[in-house]
Design a protein around this motif. Sequence first.
Motif, PDB file in Angstrom:
ATOM      1  N   ARG A   1     162.880 -58.905  48.543  1.00 20.48           N
ATOM      2  CA  ARG A   1     162.623 -60.368  48.602  1.00 20.48           C
ATOM      3  C   ARG A   1     161.728 -60.772  47.244  1.00 20.48           C
ATOM      4  O   ARG A   1     160.656 -61.113  47.157  1.00 20.48           O
ATOM      5  N   ASP A   2     162.568 -60.982  46.258  1.00 16.16           N
ATOM      6  CA  ASP A   2     162.065 -61.216  44.794  1.00 16.16           C
ATOM      7  C   ASP A   2     161.296 -62.495  44.888  1.00 16.16           C
ATOM      8  O   ASP A   2     160.056 -62.520  44.279  1.00 16.16           O
ATOM      9  N   VAL A   3     161.670 -63.585  45.388  1.00 15.55           N
ATOM     10  CA  VAL A   3     160.933 -64.898  45.569  1.00 15.55           C
ATOM     11  C   VAL A   3     159.746 -64.754  46.045  1.00 15.55           C
ATOM     12  O   VAL A   3     158.501 -65.090  45.536  1.00 15.55           O
ATOM     13  N   ARG A   4     159.646 -64.234  47.169  1.00 15.24           N
ATOM     14  CA  ARG A   4     158.553 -64.204  48.076  1.00 15.24           C
ATOM     15  C   ARG A   4     157.497 -62.975  47.230  1.00 15.24           C
ATOM     16  O   ARG A   4     156.269 -63.378  46.934  1.00 15.24           O
ATOM     17  N   ASP A   5     157.935 -62.036  46.898  1.00 13.49           N
ATOM     18  CA  ASP A   5     157.069 -60.984  46.194  1.00 13.49           C
ATOM     19  C   ASP A   5     156.298 -61.472  44.801  1.00 13.49           C
ATOM     20  O   ASP A   5     155.339 -61.110  44.818  1.00 13.49           O
ATOM     21  N   ALA A   6     157.500 -62.260  44.230  1.00 10.97           N
ATOM     22  CA  ALA A   6     156.689 -62.816  43.063  1.00 10.97           C
ATOM     23  C   ALA A   6     155.411 -64.032  43.267  1.00 10.97           C
ATOM     24  O   ALA A   6     154.579 -64.020  42.681  1.00 10.97           O
ATOM     25  N   MET A   7     155.699 -64.631  44.405  1.00 11.47           N
ATOM     26  CA  MET A   7     154.640 -65.622  44.968  1.00 11.47           C
ATOM     27  C   MET A   7     153.465 -64.829  45.333  1.00 11.47           C
ATOM     28  O   MET A   7     152.377 -65.271  44.838  1.00 11.47           O
ATOM     29  N   LEU A   8     153.838 -63.847  45.985  1.00 14.59           N
ATOM     30  CA  LEU A   8     152.740 -63.008  46.529  1.00 14.59           C
ATOM     31  C   LEU A   8     151.840 -62.392  45.274  1.00 14.59           C
ATOM     32  O   LEU A   8     150.479 -62.061  45.237  1.00 14.59           O
ATOM     33  N   GLU A   9     152.469 -61.826  44.411  1.00 12.52           N
ATOM     34  CA  GLU A   9     151.796 -61.076  43.182  1.00 12.52           C
ATOM     35  C   GLU A   9     150.998 -62.199  42.419  1.00 12.52           C
ATOM     36  O   GLU A   9     149.655 -61.704  42.159  1.00 12.52           O
ATOM     37  N   MET A  10     151.301 -63.538  42.459  1.00 15.66           N
ATOM     38  CA  MET A  10     150.452 -64.440  41.579  1.00 15.66           C
ATOM     39  C   MET A  10     149.411 -64.876  42.718  1.00 15.66           C
ATOM     40  O   MET A  10     148.279 -64.979  42.343  1.00 15.66           O
ATOM     41  N   ILE A  11     149.389 -64.949  43.940  1.00 15.93           N
ATOM     42  CA  ILE A  11     148.270 -65.158  45.056  1.00 15.93           C
ATOM     43  C   ILE A  11     147.264 -64.099  44.661  1.00 15.93           C
ATOM     44  O   ILE A  11     146.237 -64.230  44.764  1.00 15.93           O
ATOM     45  N   GLN A  12     147.879 -62.668  44.593  1.00 16.31           N
ATOM     46  CA  GLN A  12     146.939 -61.496  44.751  1.00 16.31           C
ATOM     47  C   GLN A  12     146.192 -61.554  43.491  1.00 16.31           C
ATOM     48  O   GLN A  12     145.159 -60.705  43.292  1.00 16.31           O
ATOM     49  N   SER A  13     146.844 -61.988  42.443  1.00 15.58           N
ATOM     50  CA  SER A  13     146.197 -62.206  40.910  1.00 15.58           C
ATOM     51  C   SER A  13     145.117 -63.084  40.794  1.00 15.58           C
ATOM     52  O   SER A  13     144.238 -63.168  39.920  1.00 15.58           O
ATOM     53  N   ALA A  14     144.899 -64.055  41.704  1.00 16.27           N
ATOM     54  CA  ALA A  14     144.072 -65.098  41.606  1.00 16.27           C
ATOM     55  C   ALA A  14     142.569 -64.479  41.592  1.00 16.27           C
ATOM     56  O   ALA A  14     142.095 -63.602  42.494  1.00 16.27           O
ATOM     57  N   GLU A  15     141.799 -65.028  40.862  1.00 22.02           N
ATOM     58  CA  GLU A  15     140.273 -64.704  40.736  1.00 22.02           C
ATOM     59  C   GLU A  15     139.499 -65.886  41.188  1.00 22.02           C
ATOM     60  O   GLU A  15     138.498 -65.376  41.750  1.00 22.02           O
ATOM     61  N   LYS A  16     139.743 -67.166  41.233  1.00 21.12           N
ATOM     62  CA  LYS A  16     138.927 -68.066  41.750  1.00 21.12           C
ATOM     63  C   LYS A  16     139.734 -69.004  42.971  1.00 21.12           C
ATOM     64  O   LYS A  16     138.786 -69.406  44.031  1.00 21.12           O
TER      65      LYS A  16
END
Length: 508
Positions: A340-355
Amino acid sequence: MREKIVQLFTLIIVVSLVYFSIRFYSNQLSIVFTYLAGAISVLVVLNLLLFDSRGTNSKVAWSAVILAFPLAGAFVYAVFGRDPRRRLLPKQVVSETIKFITTMRHLGKEFDISDQLSEAKNIRNMTGFEAIGGNKVDVLTNGEETFPAILEAIRHAEHHIHIQYYIFRDDEISTQIRDALIERAKANVHVRFLVDGLGCSSLPASFLKPLREAGGEAYAFDSIVSPWLTRTANLRNHRKMVVVDGHTGFTGGLNVGEEYLSNTPHFKIWRDTHIRVEGPAVRQLQEAFVTDWIHATGAKTSLLDELKEPFRFGLYFPSRAHEADQMVQTVYGGPYNEERDVRDAMLEMIQSAEKSIWIASPYFVPDDEALAAIRVAARSGKDVRVIVPGKGDRSISFYGTNSYFQDLLSAGVKVFAYRNDSFIHAKVLLIDNVHAIVGTANFDVRSFRLNHELMTFLYNRTPAVEKIEIDFLQDFAESVPVSRERYEHRTFLKRIGESLARLLSPIL
């Protein structure tokens, strides 16, 4: 088109009448029929539980429907619920798609700058889509900014126009765009027009006839009038994009219709977000269009012949960089992909958030992984905000979205309901006020697993990202914060509606 739908409903009515007639006139046959229906349902559920690769929530939802309505549930599952990854696509479509994507992946290495940013690198490693520099991105807020920009680009096209939408109405703005396409087709510009077979099922053939007569090509992606209906009925192409001469592209939340200009009585304001990309990153939008075009045409298209000639290939995939030099990464995917490339890419960005993580989505029905990622981020102290419609355009989806408020609020997520005389349709994420994601995917199970979707990732707080932040702040000001106290005092009927919608949400 409508006759086919009428035939389908007629068949369902006839089968139901036969069933109730048998029950009324023969107890013995009724018993046999009941046991047979039960056996079929049990077999279907066992197949679903043991051999289907979909998520647990989806399996539970389908099992509940099948067991609650034995024969009807099994029939609905056969039409709408089968695992899309079991579909056998035509060999020529698969072969040509693989050849084309292999060419694009090899070509993409020359423009790949993903290693400059860890988030972009991780997404490339997961999905294969590289981040590309040398682009200019403009955020287009609502239809008032989006449609004039698209019309201007179309009217200046010199070689080709590729246009694709989930919904394309037969109304004033749609006619303006169609007529602009016709004018360019008459000027020997290649015009290729692609719509979703379900989203545009009500679009009359007469609407596109003048475009075809002018030399344009038009196809439907997985028409619902098809012998393969049971393979495609629930798997829709939800992408929206325009590519002009390979160097200018548009994508985002807007389809084409008067409602996207707030010109219908249902909503005072239709709030939406689109983007215009100029530069070599447009090749990823072009790539998505070509793969869908191969699918829709059965790989029988002159476009493939053109792409095999180096000079003409360069006309569709120019490498001219824009002086703005912004990094852009577009990820597309669909139900036939293993991951699920679209979902997984979005989750990668969410998990990379610092603030902070800000999300706008008209339909917020996340799967377990997405919900967990948001809750963990909020519980760890990050500023997580979700903005959803205060008034829905579809009751089931609206109640499904509201059913997640308790999970969000209990974790510390700030939930905002957009003004209830209007509708927010934007699909946007903002991470740390530095990176942004804009595209066609809702934050829901359907977009994650059943639709063909596309999202564009913008990095490093460019003017486009700053505009997205400004729009978010304006949207928050136009919204009402949802409090735990107010939510917990909702009526009993709303609680029932939300519970039912939550149960069915994985299959909607």
